[in-house]
Design a protein around this motif. Structure first.
Motif, PDB file in Angstrom:
ATOM      1  N   LEU A 102       0.828  -1.207   0.000  1.00 46.48           N
ATOM      2  CA  LEU A 102       0.000   0.000   0.000  1.00 46.48           C
ATOM      3  C   LEU A 102       0.859   1.251   0.000  1.00 46.48           C
ATOM      4  N   LYS A 103       1.975   1.195   0.749  1.00 48.72           N
ATOM      5  CA  LYS A 103       2.865   2.355   0.785  1.00 48.72           C
ATOM      6  C   LYS A 103       3.506   2.585  -0.570  1.00 48.72           C
ATOM      7  N   ARG A 104       4.025   1.515  -1.187  1.00 48.92           N
ATOM      8  CA  ARG A 104       4.682   1.659  -2.496  1.00 48.92           C
ATOM      9  C   ARG A 104       3.699   2.153  -3.555  1.00 48.92           C
ATOM     10  N   SER A 105       2.466   1.646  -3.482  1.00 45.46           N
ATOM     11  CA  SER A 105       1.455   1.985  -4.494  1.00 45.46           C
ATOM     12  C   SER A 105       0.682   3.253  -4.149  1.00 45.46           C
ATOM     13  N   LYS A 106       0.932   3.802  -2.936  1.00 44.28           N
ATOM     14  CA  LYS A 106       0.227   5.003  -2.476  1.00 44.28           C
ATOM     15  C   LYS A 106      -1.285   4.812  -2.575  1.00 44.28           C
ATOM     16  N   ILE A 107      -1.751   3.756  -1.911  1.00 45.75           N
ATOM     17  CA  ILE A 107      -3.168   3.402  -1.927  1.00 45.75           C
ATOM     18  C   ILE A 107      -3.759   3.636  -0.547  1.00 45.75           C
ATOM     19  N   GLY A 108      -5.026   4.020  -0.537  1.00 43.39           N
ATOM     20  CA  GLY A 108      -5.758   4.143   0.723  1.00 43.39           C
ATOM     21  C   GLY A 108      -5.155   5.192   1.636  1.00 43.39           C
ATOM     22  N   PRO A 109      -4.870   4.832   2.906  1.00 44.41           N
ATOM     23  CA  PRO A 109      -4.375   5.830   3.869  1.00 44.41           C
ATOM     24  C   PRO A 109      -2.991   6.362   3.522  1.00 44.41           C
ATOM     25  N   TYR A 110      -2.278   5.735   2.577  1.00 47.37           N
ATOM     26  CA  TYR A 110      -0.939   6.180   2.211  1.00 47.37           C
ATOM     27  C   TYR A 110      -0.948   7.075   0.969  1.00 47.37           C
ATOM     28  N   ASN A 111      -2.132   7.393   0.484  1.00 50.66           N
ATOM     29  CA  ASN A 111      -2.263   8.325  -0.630  1.00 50.66           C
ATOM     30  C   ASN A 111      -2.597   9.695  -0.041  1.00 50.66           C
ATOM     31  N   GLU A 112      -1.571  10.502   0.191  1.00 45.69           N
ATOM     32  CA  GLU A 112      -1.764  11.787   0.867  1.00 45.69           C
ATOM     33  C   GLU A 112      -2.663  12.723   0.066  1.00 45.69           C
ATOM     34  N   GLN A 113      -2.486  12.732  -1.258  1.00 35.49           N
ATOM     35  CA  GLN A 113      -3.295  13.615  -2.089  1.00 35.49           C
ATOM     36  C   GLN A 113      -4.773  13.237  -2.006  1.00 35.49           C
ATOM     37  N   GLN A 114      -5.046  11.924  -2.066  1.00 32.84           N
ATOM     38  CA  GLN A 114      -6.433  11.472  -1.978  1.00 32.84           C
ATOM     39  C   GLN A 114      -7.017  11.760  -0.597  1.00 32.84           C
ATOM     40  N   ARG A 115      -6.213  11.534   0.448  1.00 34.73           N
ATOM     41  CA  ARG A 115      -6.689  11.784   1.799  1.00 34.73           C
ATOM     42  C   ARG A 115      -6.992  13.261   2.015  1.00 34.73           C
TER      43      ARG A 115
END
Length: 263
Positions: A125-138
Motif C-alpha cells: 500500500l505504501k509503495r502503491s500510495k493506496i488508501g491511507p498512504y495516498n496523501e493527495q487522496q486523503r
C-alpha cells in the motif's frame, strides 16, 4: 428376475470425535482398509491412528457396529451415505483440548519489525500510495468532508426548533411535521439549539454532520425521539425521525385535515 444392488465406490460420511464437539463430512473410497482409514482420520481429529477406536453409526444416529478389523475394507461394513464414523481417543487427551486456542502459542511480530518487511500488505500500500498512504487522496477527502459539513451547517442554521416543516425523503412522498431537534455529531453544535436542551438531549449517535429531529403528523417515522437508548425529544412511537437538513423545508405547513371527523 433378481436385481442386485451395486454400491457406489465412494461413500460420504460424517466424522465425529470424542475430543471435539465438531463434525465434518468427508468422502472415502470403500476400498480403503480400516488401517488406511485411521491414517486419514488422524489428520482430521488429531488422534494417533494407533490410539483410535472406530464406531459406525447409521443416518438415524444408532450404533451399527465397531470398525475393529484393521485389514478389513471399509466397504465390507454396512456403511452408506450420511452414516457417521465416530473416533474414540485412547491417547489420554481431554475433551476440547484441541479446541482451546488460548493454549496455542501465537506468533507475534512487533510493529517496527513488520514495517521493515517488504512483502507485506502494508508495504504494498505504501509503495502503491493506496488508501491511507495516498496523501493527495486523503487531503481531497478531508476537503470534501469539510465542504459538506459547511453546507449542512448553513442549511441547519435556517432551521429552528418548533418550526413547521415538510420533509422530502429520497424516493418517498413528502411528509409534514414539527422540528424538535437541530444538532450535529462530534464537536460543535447548531446555534439554534439551546444549552439547556443540549444538556438534556446530548449529541446524536449518528453519522457525522448535522441532523434534524422531526415529529411527524402521522406515524411515518422510525422512533419515538430516542435512538440507542438516548432521548433527543418526546413524541409517540413511529412519529419520530432524524433527517439531513437538505431534506427539510421550513414554512407554513399546517397539519393536513383528512376529514376523519366527517360522516
Amino acid at each position: 428376475m433378481e436385481v442386485t444392488g451395486i454400491s457406489a465406490p465412494v461413500v460420504s460420511v460424517f466424522i465425529s470425535s470424542s475430543l471435539s464437539t465438531f463434525r465434518s463430512k468427508k468422502r472415502y473410497s470403500r476400498s480403503l482398509t480400516i488401517a488406511e482409514l485411521k491414517c486419514k482420520l488422524e489428520l482430521i481429529v488429531g488422534t494417533p491412528a494407533s490410539c483410535m477406536e472406530l464406531e459406525l453409526y447409521g443416518a438415524d444416529d444408532k450404533l451399527y457396529t465397531k470398525l475393529d478389523q484393521e485389514d478389513a475394507l471399509l466397504g465390507s461394513y454396512p456403511v452408506d451415505d450420511d452414516c457417521r464414523i465416530h473416533v474414540i481417543d485412547h491417547s489420554g487427551t481431554r475433551l476440547g483440548e484441541y479446541e482451546d486456542v488460548s493454549k496455542v502459542e501465537k506468533f507475534e511480530l512487533s510493529k517496527e519489525a513488520y514495517d521493515q518487511k517488504q512483502n507485506t500488505l502494508r508495504s504494498f500500500l505504501k509503495r502503491s500510495k493506496i488508501g491511507p498512504y495516498n496523501e493527495q487522496q486523503r487531503e481531497q477527502q478531508e476537503v470534501e468532508a469539510a465542504q459538506r459539513l459547511a453546507e449542512e451547517k448553513a442549511q441547519a442554521s435556517a432551521i429552528s426548533v418548533g418550526s413547521r416543516c415538510e420533509v422530502h425523503p429520497q424516493g418517498q412522498t413528502p411528509r409534514r411535521g414539527t422540528v424538535m431537534y437541530v444538532g450535529m455529531t462530534g464537536s460543535g453544535l447548531c446555534p439554534q439549539v439551546s444549552l439547556s436542551f443540549l444538556s438534556w438531549a446530548g449529541l446524536t449517535d449518528f453519522k457525522p454532520g448535522y441532523w434534524i429531529g422531526i415529529r411527524y403528523d402521522e406515524p411515518l417515522g422510525k422512533n419515538d425521539g430516542s435512538v440507542n437508548g438516548r432521548r433527543y425529544f418526546e413524541c409517540q412511537a413511529k412519529y419520530g425521525a432524524f433527517v439531513k437538513p437538505s431534506a427539510v423545508t421550513v414554512g407554513d405547513f399546517p397539519e393536513e385535515d383528512y376529514g376523519l371527523d366527517e360522516m
